[in-house]
Write an enzyme that holds these catalytic residues in place. Sequence first.
Site, PDB file in Angstrom:
ATOM      1  N   ILE A  51       0.844  -1.206   0.000  1.00 44.64           N
ATOM      2  CA  ILE A  51       0.000   0.000   0.000  1.00 44.64           C
ATOM      3  C   ILE A  51       0.879   1.256   0.000  1.00 44.64           C
ATOM      4  CG2 ILE A  51      -1.950   1.181   1.120  1.00 44.64           C
ATOM      5  CD1 ILE A  51      -2.639  -1.535   2.426  1.00 44.64           C
ATOM      6  N   ASP A  92      15.135   1.368   9.884  1.00 45.90           N
ATOM      7  CA  ASP A  92      14.156   0.618  10.665  1.00 45.90           C
ATOM      8  C   ASP A  92      13.508   1.575  11.675  1.00 45.90           C
ATOM      9  OD1 ASP A  92      12.830  -1.084  12.393  1.00 45.90           O
ATOM     10  OD2 ASP A  92      14.363  -2.651  12.226  1.00 45.90           O
ATOM     11  N   SER A 150      -6.977  -1.172  10.379  1.00 45.57           N
ATOM     12  CA  SER A 150      -7.593  -2.296   9.674  1.00 45.57           C
ATOM     13  C   SER A 150      -8.991  -2.579  10.194  1.00 45.57           C
ATOM     14  CB  SER A 150      -6.712  -3.522   9.885  1.00 45.57           C
ATOM     15  OG  SER A 150      -7.390  -4.699   9.520  1.00 45.57           O
ATOM     16  N   THR A 186      -9.945  -5.251  10.878  1.00 47.15           N
ATOM     17  CA  THR A 186      -9.788  -6.345  11.836  1.00 47.15           C
ATOM     18  C   THR A 186     -10.167  -5.887  13.254  1.00 47.15           C
ATOM     19  OG1 THR A 186      -8.301  -8.096  12.574  1.00 47.15           O
ATOM     20  CG2 THR A 186      -7.312  -5.981  12.280  1.00 47.15           C
ATOM     21  N   TYR A 234      -1.425  -9.456  15.961  1.00 43.34           N
ATOM     22  CA  TYR A 234      -1.360  -8.442  14.895  1.00 43.34           C
ATOM     23  C   TYR A 234      -2.537  -7.470  15.029  1.00 43.34           C
ATOM     24  CZ  TYR A 234      -2.563  -6.385  10.432  1.00 43.34           C
ATOM     25  OH  TYR A 234      -2.957  -5.497   9.460  1.00 43.34           O
ATOM     26  N   LYS A 268      -2.942  -3.162  16.088  1.00 37.54           N
ATOM     27  CA  LYS A 268      -3.700  -2.100  15.405  1.00 37.54           C
ATOM     28  C   LYS A 268      -4.597  -1.388  16.420  1.00 37.54           C
ATOM     29  CE  LYS A 268      -2.148  -2.635  11.196  1.00 37.54           C
ATOM     30  NZ  LYS A 268      -1.117  -1.680  10.760  1.00 37.54           N
TER      31      LYS A 268
END
Length: 346
Positions: free
Chosen positions: A15, A61, A129, A131, A156, A160
């Site tokens: 993305i 990073d 997300s 999710t 994960y 978020k």
Amino acid sequence: MKEGRVLVTGAAGYIGSHTVVELVNAGYEVVGVDNFSNSSPDMLKGIERITGKRIPFMELDCSDRTQFAKVFEQYPDITASIHFAACKAVGESVRQPLKYFENNLSSLLHLIELSVEDSRRRGIVFSSSCTVYGEPDPENLPVREDAPVKPATSPYGRTKQMNEEILRDCVNAYPSLNVIALRYFNPIGAHPSALIGEMPLGVPQNLVPYITQTAAGIRKELKIFGNDYPTPDGTCIRDYIYVCDLAKAHVAAVAKVLEDGNNDRFDIFNLGTGTGLSVLELVNHFIKATGVNLPYSFGPRREGDIVKVWADPAKANKELGWKADTPVDDVLRSAWAWEKKVRGIE
Ligand code: UDP
């Protein structure tokens, strides 16, 4: 040219790379960063070929604060950041939760710290997300932004949720900060040039890369995970959104976090089409749109899968002046064109 510069973390990712293209097309100066942990420098070449511009970029990073700080030293004109850089494999996050908490939380914490050091760096657009909604209750379909956030089903997903909460607390504490969290539904497809696209490592976990790899002959057949769900054809329903449409929403979100007098300093938008498609419908669209043979069969359900979820994108349509309107057949053709390009087919 617009004033200031937009930092894109995870700029070489799926993305991220499409968003850099749209930012440049919209006249923004950008700087990208990426550690290439799950992406390739080839994406940067693709972005440069599409835009015809050299893209300022630093390999670093974000979970290393000292490294991350260098981009702000080198580019003091950054006014907004779009934060994509994160680990994103659901299954891996269950096996290695500490990796996910460590990386995904520390990267965002560093971005906030480095942003609030200088009041010019006022905007953060966060990659979230759908999710966070878990399995929505039927009365909450299509899903609006005020639907309840359910306990995450993976580390994960939890990162978020936690990152959204961290941002919410930080806008209260730091008056210079403006944040928009974008909750994506299922991003698919590739840039029409076929110069950038999704690059899954190993066996793809997501549906569309699995479809295109099967069509390319790399996988024997697509397994559809479950056809006994309580949906019209028994397969799960998702809201598949074209990655270029999604990228354009980020451009609109950047403009909004940079707006003067924007009072809603922590805002959330669902990014989806508003239409749910079943796995079987998507497969049939692919076959029709590309004319390619796609062997598939039905298999058992995949553990942890949500039965049906699709967005109510009305808030983003209205307040960001944005709409996902690319027809799904065009989107699937773009995914296929990218797969063929990567594999050297035709
Ligand atoms: N899916 C499938 N076969 C695959 C990969 C995915 O049937 O090889 C289904 C999966 O069960 C889900 C839908 O495709 O219903 C979308 O899955 P994906 O992993 O792409 O997205 P997510 O589950 O995160 O929404």
